[in-house]
Design an enzyme around this catalytic site. Structure first.
Site, mmCIF file in Angstrom:
data_model
loop_
_atom_site.group_PDB
_atom_site.id
_atom_site.type_symbol
_atom_site.label_atom_id
_atom_site.label_comp_id
_atom_site.label_asym_id
_atom_site.label_seq_id
_atom_site.Cartn_x
_atom_site.Cartn_y
_atom_site.Cartn_z
ATOM 1 C CD GLU A 125 48.635 37.917 7.730
ATOM 2 O OE1 GLU A 125 48.633 38.877 6.931
ATOM 3 O OE2 GLU A 125 47.651 37.193 7.919
ATOM 4 C CB CYS A 143 38.924 49.299 8.952
ATOM 5 S SG CYS A 143 40.011 50.691 9.341
ATOM 6 N N GLY A 169 47.909 46.214 12.287
ATOM 7 C CA GLY A 169 48.072 47.240 13.320
ATOM 8 C C GLY A 169 48.136 48.651 12.759
ATOM 9 C CB SER A 172 50.069 53.094 5.746
ATOM 10 O OG SER A 172 48.688 53.273 5.543
ATOM 11 C CB SER A 191 44.082 53.962 5.526
ATOM 12 O OG SER A 191 45.228 53.160 5.371
ATOM 13 C CG HIS A 237 40.048 53.146 3.002
ATOM 14 N ND1 HIS A 237 40.822 52.825 1.902
ATOM 15 C CD2 HIS A 237 40.790 52.776 4.095
ATOM 16 C CE1 HIS A 237 41.956 52.274 2.302
ATOM 17 N NE2 HIS A 237 41.964 52.241 3.615
ATOM 18 C CG ASN A 297 43.152 41.352 -1.789
ATOM 19 O OD1 ASN A 297 43.051 40.879 -2.919
ATOM 20 N ND2 ASN A 297 44.225 42.023 -1.398
ATOM 21 C CB CYS A 320 46.358 43.303 5.673
ATOM 22 S SG CYS A 320 47.399 43.665 7.080
#
EC number: 2.1.1.192
Length: 359
Positions: free
Chosen positions: A91, A115, A163, A195, A218, A220, A296, A340
């Protein structure tokens, strides 16, 4: 399978051409055709001899990607599903911002980081993309702009697609050099962000590269227990190791680090956790920034839901009161497969169903 010529930096292309008896300027001409005129075949390079075009064709392809699906959102976001030469799917996302056009690229086929809230890891890593396959994503989005003939260009790049970029470090660094080259696409280093989920040793390597590219982490979660439960990478690189590497990066580069924090309802979005996050980033506050990201939802991870706006704002308020530089990220493409890896996962499922139906 022939590699893409996009896999070569300008210096590597010059060396390759000289080894085959060509003058240096010939490689410069080829580079201009690729990145300034943006041709899609070697035959279009009209000032290159037929004999050398034949050598180019024997050695390389130009763009190795095939467009499978395009989804366009009402807000102008465009999501592409590309097919690689081996049939694998990736993508790429174009986001229209007030400051320019940003493209989010994929660096691996699948992801092994694991994750628990992310669609990218629904399918395990099958292989790394080579640098040409990463660059080709930018080139096809730029071709979309070129075909529209409105003078638009890819101005910003975020390496945040499917990835873990630092798990494909060598190819990602080559890609960055290609798109940043002043004689080509000339996308400014400060307009590029990489990232990572937190590969501490690679953050140190990145600090030593001396590039002006931005770093995002990232995060979180504000503590090891929670982060290890939702991000497997934290078991190898707990927050102590991660923040030691981040402090090294800041000391070495004097550049700001962005922390990405997906807001998961009643998982990581409490007032207490906001204070933990503020405390965690206290020593690097002047050179750090927190990006609060609306979640999302992914059907395969239905244990998670999006934090309500009031919880996000309460979390944000705690950070601001503690002097944390932070923002709630603007959403893009909410009316398409925005998460993603989501479009890729859905398409692969449909492909499998078609195969099953024909048996």
């Amino acid at each position: 399978m022939k590699p893409s010529i996009y896999s070569l930096t300008r210096d590597e292309l010059i060396a390759w051409a000289v080894e085959r008896g060509q003058k240096q300027f010939r490689a410069t001409q080829i580079w201009d055709w690729l990145y300034k005129k943006r041709v899609q075949s070697f035959e279009e390079m009209t000032n290159i001899s037929k004999d050398f075009v034949s050598i180019l064709n024997d050695s390389f392809c130009v763009n190795p990607l095939k467009q499978r699906v395009v989804q366009e959102s009402a807000d102008g976001t465009v999501k592409y599903l590309f097919e690689l030469p081996d049939g694998m799917l990736i993508e790429t996302v174009l986001m229209r911002q007030h400051y320019g056009h940003s493209v989010c690229v994929t660096t691996q086929v699948g992801c092994n980081i694991g994750c628990t809230f992310c669609a990218s890891g629904l399918i395990k890593k099958q292989r790394d993309l080579n640098s040409g396959e990463i660059t080709a994503q930018i080139m096809l989005v730029q071709k979309y702009f070129d075909d529209r003939k409105q003078g638009e260009r890819v101005s910003h790049v975020v390496v945040m697609g499917i990835g873990e970029p630092f798990d494909n470090y060598k190819n990602v660094m080559c890609f960055l050099r290609v798109i940043n080259d002043d004689n080509g696409l000339a996308i400014g280093a400060r307009h590029i962000t990489v990232s990572t989920s937190g590969l501490a040793h690679k953050i140190r390597d990145f600090a030593n590269e001396g590039v002006q590219v931005n770093l995002a982490v990232s995060l979180h979660a504000p503590n090891n227990d929670l982060r290890s439960s939702i991000m497997r990478v934290n078991r190898s690189f707990p927050l102590e190791k991660l923040f030691s590497a981040i402090e090294y990066y800041i000391e070495k580069t004097n550049r700001r680090v962005t922390f990405e924090y997906i807001m998961l309802n009643e998982v990581n979005d409490s007032i207490k956790q906001a204070q933990e996050l503020a405390d965690l980033t206290k020593t690097i506050r002047k050179l750090s920034y927190v990006n609060l990201i609306p979640y999302n939802p992914v059907s395969e991870h239905d244990q998670y839901s999006r934090s309500p706006k009031e919880r996000v704002l309460a979390f944000y308020d705690v950070l601001k009161k503690n002097g944390v530089n932070c923002v709630v990220r603007q959403e893009h493409g909410t009316d398409i497969d925005a998460a993603c890896g989501q479009l890729r996962s859905k398409t692969m499922k449909k492909d499998r169903e078609k195969v099953t139906a024909t048996k």
